[in-house]
Write an enzyme that holds these catalytic residues in place. Sequence first.
Site, mmCIF file in Angstrom:
data_model
loop_
_atom_site.group_PDB
_atom_site.id
_atom_site.type_symbol
_atom_site.label_atom_id
_atom_site.label_comp_id
_atom_site.label_asym_id
_atom_site.label_seq_id
_atom_site.Cartn_x
_atom_site.Cartn_y
_atom_site.Cartn_z
ATOM 1 C CG HIS A 22 -18.604 12.777 -35.072
ATOM 2 N ND1 HIS A 22 -17.833 11.665 -34.779
ATOM 3 C CD2 HIS A 22 -18.597 12.893 -36.427
ATOM 4 C CE1 HIS A 22 -17.365 11.148 -35.913
ATOM 5 N NE2 HIS A 22 -17.820 11.872 -36.926
ATOM 6 C CD GLU A 203 -12.943 12.930 -42.727
ATOM 7 O OE1 GLU A 203 -12.659 12.068 -41.871
ATOM 8 O OE2 GLU A 203 -13.363 14.073 -42.420
HETATM 9 N N1 HPA Z 1 -13.460 12.373 -39.269
HETATM 10 C C1 HPA Z 1 -12.789 11.684 -38.361
HETATM 11 N N2 HPA Z 1 -13.002 11.825 -37.073
HETATM 12 C C2 HPA Z 1 -13.925 12.678 -36.661
HETATM 13 C C3 HPA Z 1 -14.642 13.427 -37.552
HETATM 14 C C4 HPA Z 1 -14.417 13.260 -38.941
HETATM 15 O O1 HPA Z 1 -15.012 13.880 -39.821
HETATM 16 N N3 HPA Z 1 -15.471 14.185 -36.823
HETATM 17 C C5 HPA Z 1 -15.266 13.895 -35.528
HETATM 18 N N4 HPA Z 1 -14.317 12.978 -35.426
HETATM 19 ZN ZN ZN Z 2 -17.342 11.922 -38.905
#
Ligand code: HPA
Ligand code: ZN
Length: 333
Positions: A22, A203
Amino acid sequence: MSENIEIIEYIKKTPKTELHLHIEGTLEPDHMFKLAKRNNVSIPFKNIEEVKSAYNFHNLDSFLNIYYQGSKVLINEEDFFDLTWDYILKCKKDNVVHTEIFFDPQTHMDRGIDFDVVINGIYKALSKAENELNITSKIIMCFLRHLDEESGFKVLSKALKHKDKIIGVGLDSSELGNPPKKFEKLFKKAIEEGFLTVAHAGEEGPPEYIWEAINLLKIKRIDHGVQCLKDEKLVKKLKESQIPLTVCPLSNIKLCVFDKLEEHNLKKIINKDLMATVNSDDPAYFGGYLNENLLQVQSALNLSKKEVKTLIINSFKSSFLNEKEKNNWISKI
Ligand code: HPA
Ligand code: ZN
Protein backbone atom coordinates in the site's frame (compact mmCIF):
# COMPACT_ATOMS: atom_id res chain seq x y z
CA MET A 1 30.46 -19.36 3.35
CA SER A 2 28.05 -20.82 5.89
CA GLU A 3 24.69 -21.86 4.51
CA ASN A 4 22.83 -19.10 6.28
CA ILE A 5 25.11 -16.29 5.13
CA GLU A 6 24.67 -17.65 1.62
CA ILE A 7 20.85 -17.44 1.90
CA ILE A 8 21.05 -13.89 3.28
CA GLU A 9 23.24 -12.82 0.36
CA TYR A 10 20.93 -14.64 -2.04
CA ILE A 11 17.86 -12.79 -0.72
CA LYS A 12 19.57 -9.41 -0.96
CA LYS A 13 21.07 -9.85 -4.41
CA THR A 14 18.32 -11.64 -6.31
CA PRO A 15 15.95 -9.54 -8.46
CA LYS A 16 12.54 -9.54 -6.83
CA THR A 17 8.99 -8.35 -7.38
CA GLU A 18 6.51 -7.09 -4.81
CA LEU A 19 2.77 -7.67 -5.22
CA HIS A 20 1.19 -6.40 -1.99
CA LEU A 21 2.22 -2.89 -1.05
CA HIS A 22 0.00 0.00 0.00
CA ILE A 23 1.73 3.19 -1.09
CA GLU A 24 0.18 5.08 1.85
CA GLY A 25 1.78 2.44 4.08
CA THR A 26 5.26 3.54 3.01
CA LEU A 27 4.90 6.92 4.73
CA GLU A 28 7.84 6.93 7.14
CA PRO A 29 7.44 8.96 10.40
CA ASP A 30 10.06 11.56 9.40
CA HIS A 31 8.32 12.05 6.05
CA MET A 32 4.99 12.41 7.86
CA PHE A 33 6.44 15.26 9.92
CA LYS A 34 8.00 16.91 6.88
CA LEU A 35 4.68 16.87 5.00
CA ALA A 36 2.69 17.98 8.06
CA LYS A 37 4.92 21.05 8.21
CA ARG A 38 4.93 21.69 4.45
CA ASN A 39 1.13 21.46 4.26
CA ASN A 40 0.33 22.98 7.62
CA VAL A 41 -1.60 19.90 8.74
CA SER A 42 -1.75 19.04 12.43
CA ILE A 43 -0.98 15.47 13.47
CA PRO A 44 -1.55 14.01 16.93
CA PHE A 45 2.17 13.41 17.59
CA LYS A 46 4.84 15.72 19.04
CA ASN A 47 7.87 13.94 17.59
CA ILE A 48 9.04 10.89 15.68
CA GLU A 49 9.45 8.85 18.88
CA GLU A 50 5.79 9.47 19.71
CA VAL A 51 4.77 8.27 16.26
CA LYS A 52 6.84 5.13 16.61
CA SER A 53 5.43 4.31 20.02
CA ALA A 54 1.90 4.68 18.62
CA TYR A 55 2.72 1.81 16.24
CA ASN A 56 1.68 -0.85 18.72
CA PHE A 57 -1.29 -2.54 17.18
CA HIS A 58 -3.48 -5.34 18.52
CA ASN A 59 -5.45 -6.02 15.33
CA LEU A 60 -6.15 -4.66 11.84
CA ASP A 61 -8.59 -1.95 12.96
CA SER A 62 -6.20 -0.51 15.56
CA PHE A 63 -3.64 -0.12 12.78
CA LEU A 64 -6.10 1.36 10.28
CA ASN A 65 -7.05 4.15 12.72
CA ILE A 66 -3.44 5.36 12.85
CA TYR A 67 -2.83 4.71 9.17
CA TYR A 68 -5.75 6.86 8.02
CA GLN A 69 -4.60 9.66 10.39
CA GLY A 70 -1.12 9.56 8.87
CA SER A 71 -2.48 9.81 5.33
CA LYS A 72 -3.96 13.25 6.11
CA VAL A 73 -0.59 14.93 5.48
CA LEU A 74 -0.81 13.94 1.79
CA ILE A 75 -2.42 16.87 -0.01
CA ASN A 76 -0.74 17.87 -3.27
CA GLU A 77 0.44 15.98 -6.34
CA GLU A 78 4.05 16.48 -5.27
CA ASP A 79 3.30 14.80 -1.91
CA PHE A 80 2.10 11.67 -3.68
CA PHE A 81 5.07 11.91 -6.04
CA ASP A 82 7.57 12.20 -3.14
CA LEU A 83 5.92 9.37 -1.23
CA THR A 84 6.11 7.06 -4.23
CA TRP A 85 9.63 8.10 -5.17
CA ASP A 86 10.88 7.38 -1.63
CA TYR A 87 9.40 3.88 -1.90
CA ILE A 88 11.07 3.39 -5.27
CA LEU A 89 14.45 4.19 -3.67
CA LYS A 90 13.73 1.42 -1.14
CA CYS A 91 12.99 -0.92 -4.07
CA LYS A 92 16.34 -0.06 -5.61
CA LYS A 93 18.09 -0.79 -2.32
CA ASP A 94 16.29 -4.15 -1.98
CA ASN A 95 16.74 -5.16 -5.62
CA VAL A 96 13.01 -5.04 -6.29
CA VAL A 97 12.83 -4.75 -10.07
CA HIS A 98 9.04 -4.78 -10.42
CA THR A 99 6.33 -3.65 -8.02
CA GLU A 100 2.53 -3.68 -8.09
CA ILE A 101 1.26 -1.06 -5.71
CA PHE A 102 -2.12 -0.34 -4.13
CA PHE A 103 -3.53 3.08 -3.51
CA ASP A 104 -6.71 4.01 -1.61
CA PRO A 105 -8.45 6.88 -3.44
CA GLN A 106 -11.38 7.06 -1.01
CA THR A 107 -9.02 7.88 1.88
CA HIS A 108 -8.04 11.02 0.01
CA MET A 109 -11.25 11.95 -1.83
CA ASP A 110 -13.18 11.91 1.44
CA ARG A 111 -10.80 14.70 2.59
CA GLY A 112 -11.47 16.72 -0.56
CA ILE A 113 -8.37 15.65 -2.50
CA ASP A 114 -9.04 15.19 -6.19
CA PHE A 115 -8.63 11.68 -7.64
CA ASP A 116 -6.41 13.05 -10.42
CA VAL A 117 -4.00 14.65 -7.91
CA VAL A 118 -3.45 11.26 -6.28
CA ILE A 119 -3.06 9.11 -9.39
CA ASN A 120 -0.95 11.65 -11.27
CA GLY A 121 1.53 12.05 -8.40
CA ILE A 122 1.94 8.30 -8.04
CA TYR A 123 2.11 7.68 -11.77
CA LYS A 124 4.73 10.35 -12.45
CA ALA A 125 7.06 8.86 -9.82
CA LEU A 126 6.56 5.37 -11.25
CA SER A 127 7.29 6.61 -14.79
CA LYS A 128 10.49 8.23 -13.55
CA ALA A 129 11.39 4.93 -11.84
CA GLU A 130 11.02 3.06 -15.11
CA ASN A 131 12.96 5.65 -17.13
CA GLU A 132 15.80 6.25 -14.71
CA LEU A 133 16.11 3.05 -12.66
CA ASN A 134 14.53 0.36 -14.88
CA ILE A 135 12.08 -0.47 -12.09
CA THR A 136 8.73 -1.38 -13.63
CA SER A 137 5.35 -1.25 -11.92
CA LYS A 138 1.58 -1.59 -12.07
CA ILE A 139 -1.02 0.36 -10.11
CA ILE A 140 -4.01 -1.27 -8.40
CA MET A 141 -6.81 0.90 -7.03
CA CYS A 142 -8.33 -0.41 -3.80
CA PHE A 143 -11.88 0.09 -2.59
CA LEU A 144 -12.29 0.61 1.15
CA ARG A 145 -14.55 -2.23 2.29
CA HIS A 146 -15.79 -0.41 5.43
CA LEU A 147 -17.54 2.05 3.06
CA ASP A 148 -20.56 1.14 0.98
CA GLU A 149 -20.66 -0.16 -2.57
CA GLU A 150 -22.17 3.10 -3.80
CA SER A 151 -19.02 4.99 -2.78
CA GLY A 152 -16.98 2.37 -4.66
CA PHE A 153 -19.00 2.99 -7.84
CA LYS A 154 -18.19 6.73 -7.60
CA VAL A 155 -14.47 6.01 -7.40
CA LEU A 156 -14.68 3.52 -10.23
CA SER A 157 -16.24 6.17 -12.46
CA LYS A 158 -13.30 8.52 -11.65
CA ALA A 159 -10.84 5.77 -12.57
CA LEU A 160 -12.23 5.20 -16.05
CA LYS A 161 -10.22 7.99 -17.67
CA HIS A 162 -7.06 6.56 -16.09
CA LYS A 163 -7.38 3.04 -17.48
CA ASP A 164 -3.98 3.49 -19.10
CA LYS A 165 -2.43 3.84 -15.63
CA ILE A 166 -4.50 1.48 -13.47
CA ILE A 167 -4.34 -2.26 -14.22
CA GLY A 168 -6.74 -3.51 -11.61
CA VAL A 169 -8.90 -3.00 -8.58
CA GLY A 170 -8.58 -4.45 -5.09
CA LEU A 171 -10.39 -4.50 -1.76
CA ASP A 172 -8.83 -3.46 1.54
CA SER A 173 -9.49 -1.94 4.98
CA SER A 174 -11.50 -3.47 7.82
CA GLU A 175 -12.19 -7.09 6.88
CA LEU A 176 -14.41 -8.58 9.59
CA GLY A 177 -18.07 -7.78 8.89
CA ASN A 178 -17.29 -6.52 5.38
CA PRO A 179 -17.29 -9.71 3.25
CA PRO A 180 -16.35 -9.70 -0.43
CA LYS A 181 -19.99 -10.38 -1.39
CA LYS A 182 -20.80 -6.80 -0.33
CA PHE A 183 -18.94 -5.69 -3.49
CA GLU A 184 -20.06 -8.28 -6.03
CA LYS A 185 -21.79 -5.77 -8.35
CA LEU A 186 -18.91 -3.30 -8.16
CA PHE A 187 -16.32 -5.91 -9.09
CA LYS A 188 -18.53 -7.18 -11.93
CA LYS A 189 -18.64 -3.66 -13.34
CA ALA A 190 -14.87 -3.23 -12.87
CA ILE A 191 -14.24 -6.45 -14.82
CA GLU A 192 -16.59 -5.28 -17.60
CA GLU A 193 -14.51 -2.09 -17.77
CA GLY A 194 -11.37 -4.17 -18.29
CA PHE A 195 -9.78 -4.08 -14.84
CA LEU A 196 -8.17 -7.17 -13.29
CA THR A 197 -9.32 -7.92 -9.74
CA VAL A 198 -7.63 -8.85 -6.47
CA ALA A 199 -8.93 -8.70 -2.89
CA HIS A 200 -7.69 -8.84 0.69
CA ALA A 201 -9.30 -11.96 2.15
CA GLY A 202 -8.45 -14.32 4.97
CA GLU A 203 -6.16 -11.88 6.77
CA GLU A 204 -8.39 -11.81 9.86
CA GLY A 205 -11.54 -13.02 8.10
CA PRO A 206 -12.68 -16.64 7.69
CA PRO A 207 -12.00 -18.99 4.74
CA GLU A 208 -15.53 -18.19 3.54
CA TYR A 209 -14.30 -14.71 2.56
CA ILE A 210 -11.59 -16.30 0.39
CA TRP A 211 -14.22 -18.45 -1.33
CA GLU A 212 -16.32 -15.34 -1.99
CA ALA A 213 -13.34 -13.44 -3.39
CA ILE A 214 -12.69 -16.34 -5.79
CA ASN A 215 -16.27 -17.12 -6.78
CA LEU A 216 -17.95 -13.70 -6.65
CA LEU A 217 -15.16 -11.17 -7.26
CA LYS A 218 -13.28 -13.40 -9.75
CA ILE A 219 -9.95 -12.39 -8.30
CA LYS A 220 -6.56 -13.16 -9.88
CA ARG A 221 -4.79 -13.09 -6.50
CA ILE A 222 -5.77 -13.27 -2.84
CA ASP A 223 -4.08 -10.67 -0.65
CA HIS A 224 -2.96 -12.33 2.60
CA GLY A 225 -5.12 -15.49 2.53
CA VAL A 226 -3.32 -17.00 5.53
CA GLN A 227 -6.59 -18.25 7.07
CA CYS A 228 -6.98 -20.69 4.16
CA LEU A 229 -5.44 -23.62 6.05
CA LYS A 230 -8.56 -23.81 8.23
CA ASP A 231 -10.51 -25.20 5.24
CA GLU A 232 -9.22 -28.36 3.53
CA LYS A 233 -11.47 -27.94 0.50
CA LEU A 234 -10.17 -24.42 0.02
CA VAL A 235 -6.56 -25.61 0.25
CA LYS A 236 -7.34 -28.16 -2.49
CA LYS A 237 -8.92 -25.42 -4.62
CA LEU A 238 -5.92 -23.08 -4.12
CA LYS A 239 -3.51 -25.88 -4.94
CA GLU A 240 -5.31 -26.92 -8.12
CA SER A 241 -5.95 -23.40 -9.37
CA GLN A 242 -2.57 -22.02 -8.24
CA ILE A 243 -4.33 -18.77 -7.32
CA PRO A 244 -1.52 -16.75 -5.70
CA LEU A 245 -1.52 -15.66 -2.05
CA THR A 246 0.32 -12.42 -1.32
CA VAL A 247 1.49 -13.20 2.18
CA CYS A 248 2.93 -10.39 4.38
CA PRO A 249 4.80 -11.95 7.31
CA LEU A 250 5.81 -8.85 9.32
CA SER A 251 2.34 -7.35 8.87
CA ASN A 252 0.78 -10.53 10.27
CA ILE A 253 2.92 -10.27 13.40
CA LYS A 254 2.36 -6.53 13.94
CA LEU A 255 -1.40 -7.02 13.59
CA CYS A 256 -1.38 -10.10 15.84
CA VAL A 257 -2.64 -12.55 13.21
CA PHE A 258 0.12 -14.82 14.60
CA ASP A 259 1.78 -14.33 17.99
CA LYS A 260 5.29 -14.61 16.63
CA LEU A 261 7.06 -15.16 13.34
CA GLU A 262 8.10 -18.67 14.38
CA GLU A 263 4.38 -19.53 14.46
CA HIS A 264 3.61 -18.12 11.00
CA ASN A 265 2.05 -20.69 8.65
CA LEU A 266 4.00 -19.67 5.52
CA LYS A 267 6.12 -22.84 5.54
CA LYS A 268 2.98 -24.98 5.79
CA ILE A 269 1.46 -23.03 2.89
CA ILE A 270 4.59 -23.62 0.80
CA ASN A 271 4.63 -27.33 1.72
CA LYS A 272 1.06 -27.69 0.53
CA ASP A 273 2.22 -26.45 -2.89
CA LEU A 274 0.14 -23.28 -2.86
CA MET A 275 1.33 -20.31 -4.90
CA ALA A 276 2.74 -18.30 -1.98
CA THR A 277 4.58 -14.99 -2.33
CA VAL A 278 6.18 -12.70 0.28
CA ASN A 279 5.42 -8.97 0.46
CA SER A 280 5.69 -6.01 2.82
CA ASP A 281 2.10 -4.57 2.96
CA ASP A 282 2.68 -1.30 4.93
CA PRO A 283 6.43 -1.39 5.56
CA ALA A 284 6.72 1.99 7.31
CA TYR A 285 4.29 0.72 9.96
CA PHE A 286 5.23 -2.96 10.17
CA GLY A 287 9.00 -2.86 10.52
CA GLY A 288 10.51 -3.53 7.16
CA TYR A 289 10.49 -3.58 3.39
CA LEU A 290 10.63 -6.67 1.16
CA ASN A 291 14.14 -7.90 1.99
CA GLU A 292 13.46 -7.54 5.70
CA ASN A 293 10.29 -9.64 5.33
CA LEU A 294 12.16 -12.34 3.43
CA LEU A 295 15.17 -12.30 5.76
CA GLN A 296 13.15 -12.45 8.97
CA VAL A 297 10.70 -15.10 7.80
CA GLN A 298 13.50 -17.23 6.36
CA SER A 299 15.30 -17.14 9.67
CA ALA A 300 12.21 -17.69 11.87
CA LEU A 301 10.90 -20.63 9.84
CA ASN A 302 14.29 -21.93 8.77
CA LEU A 303 13.31 -21.80 5.10
CA SER A 304 15.75 -23.50 2.75
CA LYS A 305 17.36 -21.68 -0.15
CA LYS A 306 15.13 -23.74 -2.45
CA GLU A 307 12.02 -22.52 -0.61
CA VAL A 308 13.19 -18.90 -0.76
CA LYS A 309 13.87 -19.28 -4.47
CA THR A 310 10.40 -20.73 -4.99
CA LEU A 311 8.86 -17.73 -3.18
CA ILE A 312 10.77 -15.27 -5.36
CA ILE A 313 9.92 -17.09 -8.58
CA ASN A 314 6.28 -17.39 -7.48
CA SER A 315 6.10 -13.60 -7.20
CA PHE A 316 7.18 -13.14 -10.80
CA LYS A 317 4.79 -15.87 -11.95
CA SER A 318 1.94 -14.22 -10.00
CA SER A 319 2.62 -10.70 -11.25
CA PHE A 320 0.72 -8.86 -13.97
CA LEU A 321 3.82 -8.76 -16.19
CA ASN A 322 3.42 -10.46 -19.56
CA GLU A 323 4.76 -13.99 -20.10
CA LYS A 324 7.88 -12.79 -21.89
CA GLU A 325 8.76 -10.36 -19.09
CA LYS A 326 8.09 -13.02 -16.44
CA ASN A 327 10.29 -15.59 -18.18
CA ASN A 328 13.03 -13.05 -18.68
CA TRP A 329 13.24 -12.34 -14.93
CA ILE A 330 12.78 -15.95 -13.86
CA SER A 331 15.69 -16.99 -16.09
CA LYS A 332 17.92 -14.61 -14.08
CA ILE A 333 17.04 -16.04 -10.65
N1 HPA B 1 -5.35 -5.07 5.41
C1 HPA B 1 -6.43 -4.38 5.08
N2 HPA B 1 -6.38 -3.13 4.70
C2 HPA B 1 -5.21 -2.52 4.64
C3 HPA B 1 -4.05 -3.17 4.98
C4 HPA B 1 -4.11 -4.53 5.37
O1 HPA B 1 -3.14 -5.21 5.69
N3 HPA B 1 -3.06 -2.29 4.82
C5 HPA B 1 -3.60 -1.13 4.38
N4 HPA B 1 -4.91 -1.27 4.28
ZN1 ZN C 1 -2.65 -5.05 2.55
